[in-house]
Design a protein around this motif. Structure first.
Motif, PDB file in Angstrom:
ATOM      1  N   ILE A  69       0.876  -1.174   0.000  1.00 42.01           N
ATOM      2  CA  ILE A  69       0.000   0.000   0.000  1.00 42.01           C
ATOM      3  C   ILE A  69       0.911   1.221   0.000  1.00 42.01           C
ATOM      4  CG2 ILE A  69      -2.001   1.136   1.016  1.00 42.01           C
ATOM      5  CD1 ILE A  69      -2.443  -1.388   2.707  1.00 42.01           C
ATOM      6  N   SER A  70       0.878   1.968  -1.070  1.00 41.45           N
ATOM      7  CA  SER A  70       1.738   3.133  -1.245  1.00 41.45           C
ATOM      8  C   SER A  70       0.965   4.410  -0.936  1.00 41.45           C
ATOM      9  CB  SER A  70       2.250   3.177  -2.688  1.00 41.45           C
ATOM     10  OG  SER A  70       2.984   4.354  -2.947  1.00 41.45           O
ATOM     11  N   ALA A  71       1.690   5.482  -0.609  1.00 43.40           N
ATOM     12  CA  ALA A  71       1.044   6.770  -0.367  1.00 43.40           C
ATOM     13  C   ALA A  71       0.990   7.629  -1.630  1.00 43.40           C
ATOM     14  CB  ALA A  71       1.758   7.538   0.751  1.00 43.40           C
ATOM     15  N   ASN A  72       1.445   7.102  -2.739  1.00 44.70           N
ATOM     16  CA  ASN A  72       1.202   7.769  -4.023  1.00 44.70           C
ATOM     17  C   ASN A  72       1.309   6.757  -5.150  1.00 44.70           C
ATOM     18  OD1 ASN A  72       3.905   7.442  -4.709  1.00 44.70           O
ATOM     19  ND2 ASN A  72       4.305   9.611  -5.017  1.00 44.70           N
ATOM     20  N   PRO A  73       0.763   7.079  -6.318  1.00 45.84           N
ATOM     21  CA  PRO A  73       0.752   6.111  -7.415  1.00 45.84           C
ATOM     22  C   PRO A  73       2.114   5.870  -8.050  1.00 45.84           C
ATOM     23  CG  PRO A  73      -1.016   7.746  -7.666  1.00 45.84           C
ATOM     24  CD  PRO A  73      -0.090   8.256  -6.603  1.00 45.84           C
ATOM     25  N   ASP A  74       3.050   6.824  -7.949  1.00 44.12           N
ATOM     26  CA  ASP A  74       4.306   6.717  -8.691  1.00 44.12           C
ATOM     27  C   ASP A  74       5.098   5.463  -8.329  1.00 44.12           C
ATOM     28  OD1 ASP A  74       3.637   9.070  -9.909  1.00 44.12           O
ATOM     29  OD2 ASP A  74       4.994  10.324  -8.732  1.00 44.12           O
ATOM     30  N   TRP A  75       5.204   5.178  -7.024  1.00 45.94           N
ATOM     31  CA  TRP A  75       5.985   4.014  -6.614  1.00 45.94           C
ATOM     32  C   TRP A  75       5.285   2.716  -6.986  1.00 45.94           C
ATOM     33  CZ3 TRP A  75      10.844   4.584  -6.004  1.00 45.94           C
ATOM     34  CH2 TRP A  75      11.361   5.803  -5.556  1.00 45.94           C
ATOM     35  N   MET A  76       3.947   2.737  -6.992  1.00 46.34           N
ATOM     36  CA  MET A  76       3.219   1.560  -7.465  1.00 46.34           C
ATOM     37  C   MET A  76       3.413   1.394  -8.971  1.00 46.34           C
ATOM     38  SD  MET A  76       1.361  -0.914  -6.165  1.00 46.34           S
ATOM     39  CE  MET A  76       0.426  -0.367  -4.723  1.00 46.34           C
ATOM     40  N   ASP A  77       3.433   2.517  -9.709  1.00 43.74           N
ATOM     41  CA  ASP A  77       3.682   2.460 -11.154  1.00 43.74           C
ATOM     42  C   ASP A  77       5.033   1.814 -11.434  1.00 43.74           C
ATOM     43  OD1 ASP A  77       1.286   3.765 -11.596  1.00 43.74           O
ATOM     44  OD2 ASP A  77       2.199   5.730 -11.943  1.00 43.74           O
ATOM     45  N   LEU A  78       6.045   2.182 -10.638  1.00 42.86           N
ATOM     46  CA  LEU A  78       7.374   1.614 -10.830  1.00 42.86           C
ATOM     47  C   LEU A  78       7.351   0.101 -10.671  1.00 42.86           C
ATOM     48  CD1 LEU A  78      10.489   1.892 -11.107  1.00 42.86           C
ATOM     49  CD2 LEU A  78      10.559   2.107  -8.613  1.00 42.86           C
ATOM     50  N   LEU A  79       6.721  -0.363  -9.599  1.00 40.73           N
ATOM     51  CA  LEU A  79       6.665  -1.812  -9.367  1.00 40.73           C
ATOM     52  C   LEU A  79       5.857  -2.523 -10.448  1.00 40.73           C
ATOM     53  CD1 LEU A  79       6.221  -2.000  -5.492  1.00 40.73           C
ATOM     54  CD2 LEU A  79       8.308  -2.293  -6.839  1.00 40.73           C
ATOM     55  N   GLU A  80       4.806  -1.879 -10.922  1.00 38.78           N
ATOM     56  CA  GLU A  80       4.019  -2.492 -11.994  1.00 38.78           C
ATOM     57  C   GLU A  80       4.850  -2.601 -13.270  1.00 38.78           C
ATOM     58  OE1 GLU A  80      -0.345  -2.137 -14.194  1.00 38.78           O
ATOM     59  OE2 GLU A  80       0.156  -0.818 -12.508  1.00 38.78           O
ATOM     60  N   SER A  81       5.641  -1.559 -13.569  1.00 34.80           N
ATOM     61  CA  SER A  81       6.470  -1.575 -14.778  1.00 34.80           C
ATOM     62  C   SER A  81       7.540  -2.668 -14.717  1.00 34.80           C
ATOM     63  CB  SER A  81       7.130  -0.212 -14.983  1.00 34.80           C
ATOM     64  OG  SER A  81       8.155   0.019 -14.022  1.00 34.80           O
ATOM     65  N   GLU A  82       7.914  -3.055 -13.495  1.00 28.62           N
ATOM     66  CA  GLU A  82       8.937  -4.093 -13.323  1.00 28.62           C
ATOM     67  C   GLU A  82       8.333  -5.482 -13.104  1.00 28.62           C
ATOM     68  OE1 GLU A  82      11.680  -2.927 -10.288  1.00 28.62           O
ATOM     69  OE2 GLU A  82      12.461  -1.241 -11.456  1.00 28.62           O
ATOM     70  N   GLY A  83       7.003  -5.565 -13.220  1.00 28.47           N
ATOM     71  CA  GLY A  83       6.344  -6.857 -13.080  1.00 28.47           C
ATOM     72  C   GLY A  83       6.294  -7.383 -11.663  1.00 28.47           C
ATOM     73  N   ARG A  84       6.381  -6.482 -10.687  1.00 29.46           N
ATOM     74  CA  ARG A  84       6.427  -6.911  -9.286  1.00 29.46           C
ATOM     75  C   ARG A  84       5.051  -7.011  -8.633  1.00 29.46           C
ATOM     76  NH1 ARG A  84      11.153  -9.312  -7.726  1.00 29.46           N
ATOM     77  NH2 ARG A  84      12.931  -8.214  -8.643  1.00 29.46           N
ATOM     78  N   ILE A  85       4.020  -6.444  -9.244  1.00 32.44           N
ATOM     79  CA  ILE A  85       2.683  -6.543  -8.668  1.00 32.44           C
ATOM     80  C   ILE A  85       1.761  -7.288  -9.628  1.00 32.44           C
ATOM     81  CG2 ILE A  85       3.005  -4.362  -7.433  1.00 32.44           C
ATOM     82  CD1 ILE A  85       0.921  -3.155  -9.402  1.00 32.44           C
ATOM     83  N   VAL A  86       0.589  -7.667  -9.113  1.00 30.99           N
ATOM     84  CA  VAL A  86      -0.454  -8.266  -9.939  1.00 30.99           C
ATOM     85  C   VAL A  86      -1.327  -7.122 -10.441  1.00 30.99           C
ATOM     86  CG1 VAL A  86      -2.367  -9.906  -9.996  1.00 30.99           C
ATOM     87  CG2 VAL A  86      -0.380 -10.351  -8.513  1.00 30.99           C
ATOM     88  N   PRO A  87      -1.215  -6.725 -11.704  1.00 36.06           N
ATOM     89  CA  PRO A  87      -1.872  -5.497 -12.173  1.00 36.06           C
ATOM     90  C   PRO A  87      -3.380  -5.465 -11.948  1.00 36.06           C
ATOM     91  CG  PRO A  87      -0.298  -6.275 -13.803  1.00 36.06           C
ATOM     92  CD  PRO A  87      -0.406  -7.357 -12.764  1.00 36.06           C
ATOM     93  N   GLN A  88      -4.053  -6.596 -12.174  1.00 36.67           N
ATOM     94  CA  GLN A  88      -5.515  -6.611 -12.046  1.00 36.67           C
ATOM     95  C   GLN A  88      -5.985  -6.469 -10.599  1.00 36.67           C
ATOM     96  OE1 GLN A  88      -3.580  -9.004 -13.291  1.00 36.67           O
ATOM     97  NE2 GLN A  88      -4.336 -11.078 -12.846  1.00 36.67           N
TER      98      GLN A  88
END
Length: 244
Positions: free
Chosen positions: A73-92
């Protein structure tokens, strides 16, 4: 004769599921409210939560380097965007969980005034202004109001917003720029000024499952997005995502 391990297995199957340990990496500003929500979840399930709080930037980097986590759980979207771009989260699984407000705080009894007057002298506590979301939002707000150049030399930066709040509470700095929910979590602190919402990017807390998460993590993320947890968060001053 059945061995004890087989008896234990039979009991677990009969109960319907294994109890699981869920590791959650969460922005430090969530601590008070999320601790309460976590207790409710553990009381209603057989699962155990391991909550790791820090600045969103620190947590995202740890996950990027392979730290074992189930939910972020991030306090802004940017750090979540980074992890998504690196395939570290489940996008859906990603969803906007909460929102917040940005404020200037000081000791109770301090006279509230304009931000120019409040920040004209003394040291100001902020989270790291180039990486931690609360600091990034705070710098953006001060730039928008034309105040950043004047206050920058007096800013005391900390690794997360709760540490910045603690500096104000201990009287080590005159003021702090934190989230409204942080101020509510500290009894000796008062909100002296609310930054206009258009002075900084919208404060959004995205949440998502980490790739390779345990099975119970799905259950916890759904709980956080449900009515009971939402009531807990709003009791602590968080705002819910905009409809649509």
């Amino acid at each position: 004769m059945l061995r004890p391990c087989f008896i234990l297995l039979a009991l677990c199957v009969a109960s319907g599921a294994w109890a699981d340990r869920i590791t959650v990496f969460a922005a430090a500003s969530l601590k008070t409210a999320l601790d309460d929500a976590a207790r409710d979840f553990e009381a209603a399930t057989d699962h155990t939560l391991a909550l790791n709080y820090a600045g969103s930037s620190v947590l995202a980097r740890q996950i990027a380097f392979g730290a074992p986590a189930d939910v972020f759980i991030s306090a802004n979207p940017d750090w979540m965007d980074l992890l998504e771009s690196e395939g570290r989260i489940v996008p859906q699984s990603r969803r906007d969980l909460l929102r917040n407000r940005l404020v200037i705080v000081g000791a109770k009894g301090t006279l509230a005034d304009t931000p120019e007057t409040l920040l004209s002298a003394g040291r100001i506590a902020m989270a790291l202004v180039d990486s931690v979301p609360a600091g990034v939002y705070g710098k953006a707000a001060l730039l928008s109001l034309g105040l950043w150049e004047g206050v920058a030399p007096r800013v005391v930066q900390s690794d997360n917003v709760r540490t910045a709040l603690a500096l104000v509470a201990r009287g080590e700095v005159h003021h702090g720029i934190v989230y409204a929910t942080d101020a509510q979590a500290e009894p000796g602190i008062a909100v002296l000024y609310d930054f206009p919402q258009d002075s900084h990017p919208e404060i959004i807390y995205p949440a998502a499952l980490i790739a390779g998460h345990g099975p119970a993590a799905v259950e916890f993320l759904e709980f956080l997005d449900g009515a009971e947890a939402r009531e807990t968060f709003t009791d602590y001053g968080f705002l819910l995502p905009e409809a649509g």
